[in-house]
Design an enzyme around this catalytic site. Structure first.
Site, PDB file in Angstrom:
ATOM      1  CE  LYS A  29      -3.849   1.862   2.826  1.00  0.00           C
ATOM      2  NZ  LYS A  29      -4.699   1.541   4.009  1.00  0.00           N
ATOM      3  CB  SER A 106      -7.792   3.411   3.168  1.00  0.00           C
ATOM      4  OG  SER A 106      -6.923   2.922   4.186  1.00  0.00           O
ATOM      5  CB  SER A 130      -8.091   0.397   6.025  1.00  0.00           C
ATOM      6  OG  SER A 130      -8.792   1.610   6.209  1.00  0.00           O
TER       7      SER A 130
END
Length: 387
Positions: A29, A106, A130
């Site tokens: 990420k 996210s 997330s």
């Protein structure tokens, strides 16, 4: 829908030969530092206004040292302030398990990349859900570890009292291999002694979701010597949710305030609105929320002594459609937070397990355990896949 990878980036770092994860590929990420590459955080001004890191984040380095090869950086909701996986600047990664629907955020790009088979595992972060939410929406194994267990050096913070680093995999065996490395603990043969079924969480989920999870829950009951039903949040899931939605945004504002005041960065409307509202939170609300957090921690300590796990739906419904109007999103986010708030409040480990669908879209079953009992959850996921 777009690629899960950060636009305009090309990343490839070979893992150490012969490690326990040799032959596996992973993505990270875009909150994790990769030496020589900007950490963009899903916002063009964060990428432009912060220095390029010279060292890998701890989690990235740990996977490289174990032999896995880093192949990409993945899209995140803007500065990790999102739960659906839609980024106004970089796009919405494909959810291959539910095309036309959000991947969850996210850690949207990390989940999408694994679900598409573009890498074997990926790193995400979980502050308010997330990793857990995209794992549920994309049909993956995903973990939110015990808060404070992993070294978060080189990971962009949001709300430190809730921030964790997590990971995804398509199958339980790969999930266990990666978990053993990042948890720095062997995934032993033990399975839980007791199972608690959170009746309030199942009651809050959409009826179709609760029904779809019943077969997985029945298999879990057969694995565990004894089980019982309990209310997870006697004060109400909505009370826990409100407390987390008070504490987390205020911490996020405190994290990003120096940058906002120094550089006046661009934000999507929803992100800017959230930061502005957080900046105006009264002290009385913070004091109340801190007391609720203390209650939540006490309740989960009581429900989850060593050897006990708790089962609940990861999300109250499968992935919503992508591109919904802004007014429709507030209620969706609030409902998701009802089943995620305990993570940030109490910090217990949680694993989302795939294996159920609603109208063809995945939905996850979550397992929680005592703080530090992360490996027990991973082992249970392994046993459940084989049952």
């Amino acid at each position: 829908m777009t690629s899960p990878f950060v636009p305009g980036t090309s990343v490839h770092v070979e893992g150490r030969p012969g490690g326990p994860l040799a032959g596996l590929t992973f993505a990270a990420k875009d909150l994790f530092d990769v030496a020589g590459h900007v950490t963009g955080g899903g916002n063009p001004d964060w990428a432009r206004q912060n220095p390029v890191p010279s060292r890998h984040a701890w989690a990235v380095q740990a996977l490289l040292d174990a032999g896995a090869t880093l192949t990409a950086k993945t899209i995140t909701d803007e500065v990790s302030l999102g739960i659906l996986g839609e980024n106004a600047f970089e796009g919405t990664p494909l959810n291959p398990a539910a095309p036309g629907h959000v991947p969850g955020g996210s850690s949207s790009g990390s989940a999408s990349a694994v679900a598409q088979g573009l890498c074997d595992t990926s790193l995400g972060t979980d502050t308010g859900g997330s990793v857990r939410v995209p794992a549920s929406f994309c049909g993956l194994y995903g973990i939110r570890p015990t808060h404070g267990r992993l070294d978060l050096t080189g990971m962009m913070p949001q709300a430190p009292s809730s921030d964790t680093a997590g990971w995804f995999a398509r199958d339980a065996a790969t999930f266990a291999r990666v978990s053993a490395v990042l948890l720095q603990e062997a995934i032993g043969p033990a399975v839980p002694d007791r199972l608690v079924i959170a009746t309030d969480a199942f009651g809050f989920a959409d009826p179709a979701t609760a029904e779809a999870l019943e077969p997985l829950l029945d298999r879990l009951k057969r694995l565990v010597p004894e089980w019982r039903e309990e209310v997870m949040a006697p004060q109400g899931l909505s009370t826990w949710s409100r407390a987390q939605r008070t504490l987390q945004p205020v911490e996020a504002w405190q994290t990003f305030r120096p940058w906002v005041e120094r550089d006046n960065p661009r934000f999507a409307f929803g992100v800017a609105r959230g930061l502005v509202l957080a900046s105006m939170t009264p002290e009385s609300e913070l004091g109340w929320a801190a007391l609720v957090r203390r209650e939540a921690r006490g309740r989960l300590r009581h429900l989850l002594p060593p050897g006990t796990i708790l089962a609940m739906p990861t999300t109250p419904f499968p992935a919503p459609k992508a591109g919904l109007p802004l007014p429709d999103l507030d209620g969706i986010r609030a409902a998701i937070n009802m089943l995620c708030a305990h993570g940030g409040l109490a910090g217990h480990p949680q694993v989302s397990i795939p294996g159920a669908t609603v109208d063809g879209r995945p939905i996850g079953l979550s397992l929680l355990a005592a703080r530090g009992a992360d490996a027990l959850l991973v082992r249970t996921a392994l046993a459940l896949e084989k049952s």
